[in-house]
Scaffold this motif. Structure first.
Motif, PDB file in Angstrom:
ATOM      1  N   LEU A 142     -34.779  -6.387 -31.206  1.00 40.87           N
ATOM      2  CA  LEU A 142     -35.627  -5.240 -31.536  1.00 40.87           C
ATOM      3  C   LEU A 142     -35.219  -4.630 -32.878  1.00 40.87           C
ATOM      4  O   LEU A 142     -36.072  -4.231 -33.671  1.00 40.87           O
ATOM      5  N   ALA A 143     -33.924  -4.574 -33.144  1.00 41.42           N
ATOM      6  CA  ALA A 143     -33.441  -4.011 -34.415  1.00 41.42           C
ATOM      7  C   ALA A 143     -33.833  -4.901 -35.597  1.00 41.42           C
ATOM      8  O   ALA A 143     -34.076  -4.393 -36.700  1.00 41.42           O
ATOM      9  N   GLN A 144     -33.913  -6.214 -35.378  1.00 39.37           N
ATOM     10  CA  GLN A 144     -34.244  -7.150 -36.461  1.00 39.37           C
ATOM     11  C   GLN A 144     -35.744  -7.369 -36.625  1.00 39.37           C
ATOM     12  O   GLN A 144     -36.172  -8.085 -37.524  1.00 39.37           O
ATOM     13  N   ALA A 145     -36.568  -6.761 -35.778  1.00 40.23           N
ATOM     14  CA  ALA A 145     -38.000  -7.075 -35.725  1.00 40.23           C
ATOM     15  C   ALA A 145     -38.825  -6.520 -36.885  1.00 40.23           C
ATOM     16  O   ALA A 145     -39.991  -6.858 -37.019  1.00 40.23           O
ATOM     17  N   GLN A 146     -38.268  -5.671 -37.723  1.00 36.49           N
ATOM     18  CA  GLN A 146     -38.991  -5.048 -38.838  1.00 36.49           C
ATOM     19  C   GLN A 146     -40.239  -4.302 -38.352  1.00 36.49           C
ATOM     20  O   GLN A 146     -41.325  -4.445 -38.891  1.00 36.49           O
ATOM     21  N   LEU A 147     -40.024  -3.506 -37.296  1.00 41.72           N
ATOM     22  CA  LEU A 147     -41.099  -2.696 -36.733  1.00 41.72           C
ATOM     23  C   LEU A 147     -40.711  -1.226 -36.749  1.00 41.72           C
ATOM     24  O   LEU A 147     -41.057  -0.472 -35.859  1.00 41.72           O
ATOM     25  N   GLY A 148     -39.985  -0.825 -37.760  1.00 42.16           N
ATOM     26  CA  GLY A 148     -39.445   0.530 -37.828  1.00 42.16           C
ATOM     27  C   GLY A 148     -37.947   0.451 -37.593  1.00 42.16           C
ATOM     28  O   GLY A 148     -37.399  -0.599 -37.306  1.00 42.16           O
ATOM     29  N   VAL A 152     -30.183   3.063 -30.713  1.00 41.44           N
ATOM     30  CA  VAL A 152     -29.927   3.225 -29.294  1.00 41.44           C
ATOM     31  C   VAL A 152     -29.345   4.620 -29.076  1.00 41.44           C
ATOM     32  O   VAL A 152     -28.303   4.949 -29.633  1.00 41.44           O
ATOM     33  N   GLU A 153     -30.051   5.418 -28.291  1.00 42.59           N
ATOM     34  CA  GLU A 153     -29.545   6.748 -27.970  1.00 42.59           C
ATOM     35  C   GLU A 153     -28.493   6.656 -26.863  1.00 42.59           C
ATOM     36  O   GLU A 153     -27.457   7.284 -26.932  1.00 42.59           O
ATOM     37  N   ALA A 163     -26.923 -11.015  -7.891  1.00 46.98           N
ATOM     38  CA  ALA A 163     -26.346 -11.308  -9.211  1.00 46.98           C
ATOM     39  C   ALA A 163     -27.040 -10.545 -10.334  1.00 46.98           C
ATOM     40  O   ALA A 163     -26.587 -10.569 -11.463  1.00 46.98           O
ATOM     41  N   ALA A 164     -28.158  -9.877 -10.030  1.00 46.21           N
ATOM     42  CA  ALA A 164     -28.931  -9.218 -11.089  1.00 46.21           C
ATOM     43  C   ALA A 164     -28.176  -8.018 -11.653  1.00 46.21           C
ATOM     44  O   ALA A 164     -27.482  -7.300 -10.947  1.00 46.21           O
ATOM     45  N   ILE A 165     -28.346  -7.820 -12.937  1.00 45.26           N
ATOM     46  CA  ILE A 165     -27.757  -6.673 -13.637  1.00 45.26           C
ATOM     47  C   ILE A 165     -28.923  -5.812 -14.132  1.00 45.26           C
ATOM     48  O   ILE A 165     -29.902  -6.327 -14.684  1.00 45.26           O
ATOM     49  N   LYS A 166     -28.816  -4.524 -13.918  1.00 44.90           N
ATOM     50  CA  LYS A 166     -29.859  -3.592 -14.356  1.00 44.90           C
ATOM     51  C   LYS A 166     -29.298  -2.767 -15.511  1.00 44.90           C
ATOM     52  O   LYS A 166     -28.184  -2.243 -15.415  1.00 44.90           O
ATOM     53  N   ALA A 167     -30.037  -2.675 -16.585  1.00 46.69           N
ATOM     54  CA  ALA A 167     -29.641  -1.843 -17.725  1.00 46.69           C
ATOM     55  C   ALA A 167     -30.785  -0.890 -18.035  1.00 46.69           C
ATOM     56  O   ALA A 167     -31.952  -1.284 -18.032  1.00 46.69           O
ATOM     57  N   GLU A 168     -30.428   0.356 -18.269  1.00 54.43           N
ATOM     58  CA  GLU A 168     -31.418   1.371 -18.663  1.00 54.43           C
ATOM     59  C   GLU A 168     -31.003   1.939 -20.007  1.00 54.43           C
ATOM     60  O   GLU A 168     -29.899   2.466 -20.137  1.00 54.43           O
ATOM     61  N   CYS A 169     -31.873   1.809 -20.996  1.00 56.40           N
ATOM     62  CA  CYS A 169     -31.562   2.272 -22.348  1.00 56.40           C
ATOM     63  C   CYS A 169     -32.647   3.236 -22.830  1.00 56.40           C
ATOM     64  O   CYS A 169     -33.815   3.106 -22.473  1.00 56.40           O
ATOM     65  N   THR A 170     -32.228   4.168 -23.655  1.00 57.19           N
ATOM     66  CA  THR A 170     -33.164   5.033 -24.363  1.00 57.19           C
ATOM     67  C   THR A 170     -33.055   4.687 -25.840  1.00 57.19           C
ATOM     68  O   THR A 170     -31.979   4.759 -26.423  1.00 57.19           O
TER      69      THR A 170
END
Length: 190
Positions: A142-148, A152-153, A163-170
């Motif tokens: 996302l950082a390399q996508a050149q879309l603005g 990461v807050e 085995a699943a891992i859940k991540a929540e990011c703002t």
């Protein structure tokens, strides 16, 4: 009496014509300054636009990028919520390196000016991951996508069961764009 009326009417017309001429002359002078400003800023704005940093935010492209990652990476599931875009206050200039308005003259604006302002959009991104590193891969893409400019807050990660891992990011998406403040109504308080 008719002569005085005619003379007063001619004086009003002459004064009106003189003011119109002054306004026209001032617009002509301002157009030269505006052109010089645009010529000076154009290469920078074109560069920022090619990086997705200048112009309207690209929400559809963000979503397409997320969907493309899901298709390419087995086991990755992404959900998102995008909030409304807000203009960042100038007081945040110390915290954000892109903050601070650049004034641009607006054609035909009486005393007003368009400014290049910093806007931010908050996105809440929930990721179901196979491996912890997948979160870093998503954020890096996302950082390399050149879309603005994306920052990461905050992020939280935990095991969701099995085995699943859940991540929540703002995430905060920053873009620059021209903004013309609304004209204040006559008699409005400052």
């Amino acid at each position: 009496a008719p002569f005085h009326w005619w003379r007063a009417d001619m004086a009003r017309r002459l004064e009106h014509q003189r003011k119109a001429e002054q306004t026209s002359h001032q617009r002509f002078l301002n157009s030269g300054r505006e052109r010089a400003d645009i010529e000076r800023l154009l290469p920078l704005l074109q560069s920022l636009q090619s990086q997705g940093l200048y112009g309207e935010e690209k929400r559809l492209e963000w979503i397409e990028r997320l969907r493309g990652m899901e298709r390419r990476w087995p086991g990755l599931k992404l959900q998102y919520a995008i909030e409304a875009q807000v203009m960042q206050p100038a007081a945040g200039a110390a915290a954000a390196p892109m903050a601070g308005a650049v004034a641009l003259p607006a054609p035909g604006a009486a005393g007003g000016a368009r400014r290049i302002e910093l806007f931010a959009t908050r996105m809440r991104l929930t990721m179901t991951l196979v491996h912890e590193e997948d979160m870093l891969r998503v954020l890096e893409e996302l950082a390399q996508a050149q879309l603005g400019r994306v920052s990461v807050e905050r992020c939280e990660m935990n095991r969701a069961g099995g085995a699943a891992i859940k991540a929540e990011c703002t995430l905060i998406w920053n873009t620059l764009r021209a903004y013309e403040p609304p004209a204040r109504a006559a008699g409005a308080k400052v």
